[in-house]
Design a protein around this motif. Structure first.
Motif, PDB file in Angstrom:
ATOM      1  N   THR C  17       0.777  -1.036   0.042  1.00 49.46           N
ATOM      2  CA  THR C  17       0.221  -0.020  -0.011  1.00 49.46           C
ATOM      3  C   THR C  17       0.940   1.026   0.045  1.00 49.46           C
ATOM      4  O   THR C  17       2.131   1.240   0.172  1.00 49.46           O
ATOM      5  N   ASP C  18       0.310   2.424  -0.250  1.00 52.81           N
ATOM      6  CA  ASP C  18       1.050   3.535  -0.159  1.00 52.81           C
ATOM      7  C   ASP C  18       0.157   4.726   0.575  1.00 52.81           C
ATOM      8  O   ASP C  18      -0.834   4.272   1.217  1.00 52.81           O
ATOM      9  N   ALA C  19       0.690   6.078   0.464  1.00 51.73           N
ATOM     10  CA  ALA C  19       0.094   7.113   1.409  1.00 51.73           C
ATOM     11  C   ALA C  19      -1.181   7.447   0.938  1.00 51.73           C
ATOM     12  O   ALA C  19      -1.856   8.462   1.448  1.00 51.73           O
ATOM     13  N   GLN C  20      -1.665   6.976  -0.319  1.00 48.47           N
ATOM     14  CA  GLN C  20      -2.739   7.384  -0.965  1.00 48.47           C
ATOM     15  C   GLN C  20      -3.941   6.095  -0.132  1.00 48.47           C
ATOM     16  O   GLN C  20      -5.003   6.277  -0.423  1.00 48.47           O
ATOM     17  N   GLY C  21      -3.302   5.391   0.651  1.00 44.80           N
ATOM     18  CA  GLY C  21      -4.106   4.097   1.331  1.00 44.80           C
ATOM     19  C   GLY C  21      -4.734   2.942   0.604  1.00 44.80           C
ATOM     20  O   GLY C  21      -5.606   2.450   0.885  1.00 44.80           O
ATOM     21  N   ILE C  22      -4.121   2.954  -0.787  1.00 44.89           N
ATOM     22  CA  ILE C  22      -4.256   2.038  -1.691  1.00 44.89           C
ATOM     23  C   ILE C  22      -3.256   1.109  -1.994  1.00 44.89           C
ATOM     24  O   ILE C  22      -2.073   1.388  -1.755  1.00 44.89           O
ATOM     25  N   ALA C  23      -3.441   0.032  -2.936  1.00 45.56           N
ATOM     26  CA  ALA C  23      -2.262  -0.749  -3.322  1.00 45.56           C
ATOM     27  C   ALA C  23      -1.480   0.179  -4.439  1.00 45.56           C
ATOM     28  O   ALA C  23      -2.134   0.863  -5.082  1.00 45.56           O
ATOM     29  N   HIS C  24      -0.090   0.308  -4.165  1.00 46.09           N
ATOM     30  CA  HIS C  24       0.687   0.926  -5.101  1.00 46.09           C
ATOM     31  C   HIS C  24       0.487   0.684  -6.681  1.00 46.09           C
ATOM     32  O   HIS C  24       0.551  -0.878  -6.741  1.00 46.09           O
ATOM     33  N   HIS C  25       0.445   1.356  -7.432  1.00 44.70           N
ATOM     34  CA  HIS C  25       0.316   0.799  -8.880  1.00 44.70           C
ATOM     35  C   HIS C  25       1.588  -0.042  -9.460  1.00 44.70           C
ATOM     36  O   HIS C  25       1.134  -1.056 -10.136  1.00 44.70           O
ATOM     37  N   ALA C  26       2.405   0.148  -8.800  1.00 41.00           N
ATOM     38  CA  ALA C  26       3.764  -0.947  -9.233  1.00 41.00           C
ATOM     39  C   ALA C  26       3.533  -2.156  -8.677  1.00 41.00           C
ATOM     40  O   ALA C  26       4.203  -2.993  -9.134  1.00 41.00           O
ATOM     41  N   ALA C  27       2.915  -2.534  -7.488  1.00 36.72           N
ATOM     42  CA  ALA C  27       2.479  -3.635  -6.951  1.00 36.72           C
ATOM     43  C   ALA C  27       1.759  -4.629  -7.913  1.00 36.72           C
ATOM     44  O   ALA C  27       2.173  -5.844  -7.869  1.00 36.72           O
ATOM     45  N   PHE C  28       0.942  -4.352  -8.612  1.00 36.43           N
ATOM     46  CA  PHE C  28       0.251  -4.585  -9.724  1.00 36.43           C
ATOM     47  C   PHE C  28       1.216  -5.376 -10.711  1.00 36.43           C
ATOM     48  O   PHE C  28       0.860  -6.506 -11.046  1.00 36.43           O
ATOM     49  N   VAL C  29       2.107  -4.785 -11.040  1.00 40.37           N
ATOM     50  CA  VAL C  29       3.119  -5.556 -12.110  1.00 40.37           C
ATOM     51  C   VAL C  29       3.955  -6.642 -11.367  1.00 40.37           C
ATOM     52  O   VAL C  29       4.105  -7.632 -12.154  1.00 40.37           O
ATOM     53  N   VAL C  30       4.098  -6.623 -10.202  1.00 40.22           N
ATOM     54  CA  VAL C  30       4.870  -7.824  -9.494  1.00 40.22           C
ATOM     55  C   VAL C  30       3.614  -8.939  -9.405  1.00 40.22           C
ATOM     56  O   VAL C  30       3.960  -9.834  -9.716  1.00 40.22           O
ATOM     57  N   TRP C  31       2.367  -8.655  -9.278  1.00 40.25           N
ATOM     58  CA  TRP C  31       1.277  -9.532  -9.073  1.00 40.25           C
ATOM     59  C   TRP C  31       1.397 -10.359 -10.588  1.00 40.25           C
ATOM     60  O   TRP C  31       0.870 -11.429 -10.711  1.00 40.25           O
ATOM     61  N   LEU C  32       1.451  -9.565 -11.700  1.00 35.36           N
ATOM     62  CA  LEU C  32       1.265 -10.263 -12.715  1.00 35.36           C
ATOM     63  C   LEU C  32       2.460 -11.222 -13.074  1.00 35.36           C
ATOM     64  O   LEU C  32       2.024 -12.407 -13.434  1.00 35.36           O
ATOM     65  N   GLU C  33       3.522 -11.017 -12.313  1.00 38.03           N
ATOM     66  CA  GLU C  33       4.720 -11.896 -12.471  1.00 38.03           C
ATOM     67  C   GLU C  33       4.338 -13.025 -11.684  1.00 38.03           C
ATOM     68  O   GLU C  33       4.724 -14.217 -11.992  1.00 38.03           O
ATOM     69  N   VAL C  34       3.873 -12.978 -10.537  1.00 36.41           N
ATOM     70  CA  VAL C  34       3.262 -13.978  -9.573  1.00 36.41           C
ATOM     71  C   VAL C  34       2.323 -14.894 -10.549  1.00 36.41           C
ATOM     72  O   VAL C  34       2.614 -16.098 -10.240  1.00 36.41           O
ATOM     73  N   ALA C  35       1.510 -13.956 -11.209  1.00 37.71           N
ATOM     74  CA  ALA C  35       0.453 -15.080 -11.801  1.00 37.71           C
ATOM     75  C   ALA C  35       1.131 -15.891 -12.922  1.00 37.71           C
ATOM     76  O   ALA C  35       0.882 -17.016 -13.364  1.00 37.71           O
ATOM     77  N   ARG C  36       2.263 -15.131 -13.790  1.00 37.54           N
ATOM     78  CA  ARG C  36       2.856 -15.934 -14.655  1.00 37.54           C
ATOM     79  C   ARG C  36       3.578 -17.058 -14.098  1.00 37.54           C
ATOM     80  O   ARG C  36       3.459 -18.416 -14.817  1.00 37.54           O
ATOM     81  N   VAL C  37       4.090 -16.808 -13.095  1.00 29.98           N
ATOM     82  CA  VAL C  37       4.910 -18.180 -12.400  1.00 29.98           C
ATOM     83  C   VAL C  37       3.890 -19.066 -12.084  1.00 29.98           C
ATOM     84  O   VAL C  37       4.212 -20.428 -12.511  1.00 29.98           O
ATOM     85  N   ALA C  38       2.671 -18.903 -11.548  1.00 29.40           N
ATOM     86  CA  ALA C  38       1.630 -19.845 -11.279  1.00 29.40           C
ATOM     87  C   ALA C  38       1.372 -20.441 -12.477  1.00 29.40           C
ATOM     88  O   ALA C  38       1.106 -21.604 -12.678  1.00 29.40           O
ATOM     89  N   TYR C  39       1.050 -19.628 -13.386  1.00 30.70           N
ATOM     90  CA  TYR C  39       0.682 -20.339 -14.986  1.00 30.70           C
ATOM     91  C   TYR C  39       1.676 -21.256 -15.465  1.00 30.70           C
ATOM     92  O   TYR C  39       1.216 -22.373 -15.785  1.00 30.70           O
ATOM     93  N   LEU C  40       2.761 -21.010 -15.374  1.00 33.41           N
ATOM     94  CA  LEU C  40       3.820 -21.772 -15.826  1.00 33.41           C
ATOM     95  C   LEU C  40       4.026 -23.206 -14.980  1.00 33.41           C
ATOM     96  O   LEU C  40       4.398 -24.160 -15.568  1.00 33.41           O
ATOM     97  N   GLU C  41       3.533 -22.895 -13.794  1.00 35.27           N
ATOM     98  CA  GLU C  41       3.748 -23.968 -12.883  1.00 35.27           C
ATOM     99  C   GLU C  41       2.834 -25.134 -13.358  1.00 35.27           C
ATOM    100  O   GLU C  41       2.945 -26.274 -13.303  1.00 35.27           O
ATOM    101  N   ARG C  42       1.685 -24.592 -13.284  1.00 39.74           N
ATOM    102  CA  ARG C  42       0.332 -25.310 -13.857  1.00 39.74           C
ATOM    103  C   ARG C  42       0.557 -25.992 -15.056  1.00 39.74           C
ATOM    104  O   ARG C  42       0.338 -27.070 -15.356  1.00 39.74           O
ATOM    105  N   PHE C  43       1.123 -25.099 -16.040  1.00 36.38           N
ATOM    106  CA  PHE C  43       0.962 -25.856 -17.394  1.00 36.38           C
ATOM    107  C   PHE C  43       2.454 -26.373 -17.997  1.00 36.38           C
ATOM    108  O   PHE C  43       2.432 -26.769 -19.168  1.00 36.38           O
TER     109      PHE C  43
END
Lengths: 136, 136, 136, 136
Positions: C17-43
């Motif tokens: 989170t950031d001082a706007q009280g929300i998830a920082h927009h760069a965190a979303f970019v990390v989550w995409l990577e987490v999802a790619r890793v999970a995708y590659l693990e599955r398939f």
């Protein structure tokens, strides 16, 4: 700062703040690393030059005490000194200030290892000498 | 883990690794927070519920000792316990394991403050009771 | 989610989170990577197995559109699909949802390279086949 | 840089590298924010002054293209310009260079909102004027 002859400044990034409206406590740990890199650049040819000689400096410990909150866009000064260099191990002490105010203080412990084998390797004489000269 | 009744798992993200090829030491500090949030969710209605009652829990200290490197995509277990709850202050202890191996251990110190004024405020009885019950 | 057969969940960390009280927009970019890793693990046997075969998948582009703020401790679902696999290049599409609500959407572009030389190398047949099978 | 009159430098932190030995692609997104903050400091009294007037600037979109890897301790120049200011919306363009070499380029989209209600609010005249003057 009494007992410290080196410092470097960091500016609190917005991405480093959290929903408490302050700099997140893990950001300070990154700033200590920024300060170590600046310290080694000043006194020992840079951390990159250490890596290029086949060494890595692992972080084996971190201690932080947070005394004041830090806020977005503030400039903080990270006072840094190296001590207790012994064999493959050494430590850094830090004080983080905002103007005259102590915001946080801490220390980190490190061990030098061979980049290939990751086995401990004595801090090389040229690096030990550079640090000793810096802290004299 | 002897002396710990709560744990939560984290998976090392690629973004958390560094050019040494290992999880960066600051990532561990974030994992401790993930574990505290999971702990409070299990035992005290969640950290969000604490915030909604007008409190923040500030982090006033961090100590970490790193014993083994952690690598991308590994699953680590963060053993977590709360102790030394006194007035506005409390501490957490952690052990981070990979299977039977101890990877890191540490502790964090905290103080509860009023969300509006940021002045220290005694840990409320409902939270103290929940933690005491969890650690009995 | 229409057109997506794979998803993985992430929980918004306080450090994200950031001082706007929300998830920082760069965190979303990390989550995409987490999802790619999970995708590659599955398939495809996991990203680590790709690395062990001497390949890296570089990220050559990111596009994100943020439609709603995300908040601390929320569980978000990252819908993920791989497409446009051609030569050394491929793309992922993402939709990030909170329950039925679209929070963000985006895509990332990638190129496979040799781990030693960092020169582009055709996506190997076994990986292309695994992805094609996953997206059929 | 042709078409850009403002730039700020960032130094690649060790914590920003990943196990590919390069700066992680999400770090670039943070650097764009660092550049926006420096831009607003130069031309519009600082982002903090915008927040103090009751506004937040949300990030509604990010686009990045990565052309070259960036490495630990390198100094990168983030060229930054603001454009397409219309109503509550505006965009930034960026080029990230290392000496004469283009490392990455991208853009971000933003919307100004009321800090209390988070409803869109027209970019105030003083800020629009400051940006227009900067980009003339």
């Amino acid at each position: 700062m009494d007992g410290f002859s080196f410092s470097t400044d960091v500016r609190v990034r917005f991405a480093e703040t959290d929903a408490q409206g302050i700099a997140h406590h893990a950001a300070f740990v990154v700033w200590l690393e920024v300060a170590r890199v600046a310290y080694l650049e000043r006194f020992a040819g840079g951390y990159q030059s250490i890596r290029e000689r086949g060494l890595e400096a692992l972080t084996t410990g971190v201690e932080m005490r947070y005394l004041r909150a830090a806020y977005f866009d503030e400039t903080l000064t990270v006072w840094t000194r190296c001590r207790d260099l012994r064999g493959a191990r050494f430590r850094y002490d830090y004080r983080i200030t905002r103007d005259a105010e102590l915001v946080a203080e801490g220390s980190t412990s490190h061990a030098t290892v061979d980049r290939g084998t990751y086995r401990p390797i004595r801090v090389p004489a040229w690096l030990a000498d550079a640090i000793t000269a810096a802290e004299r």
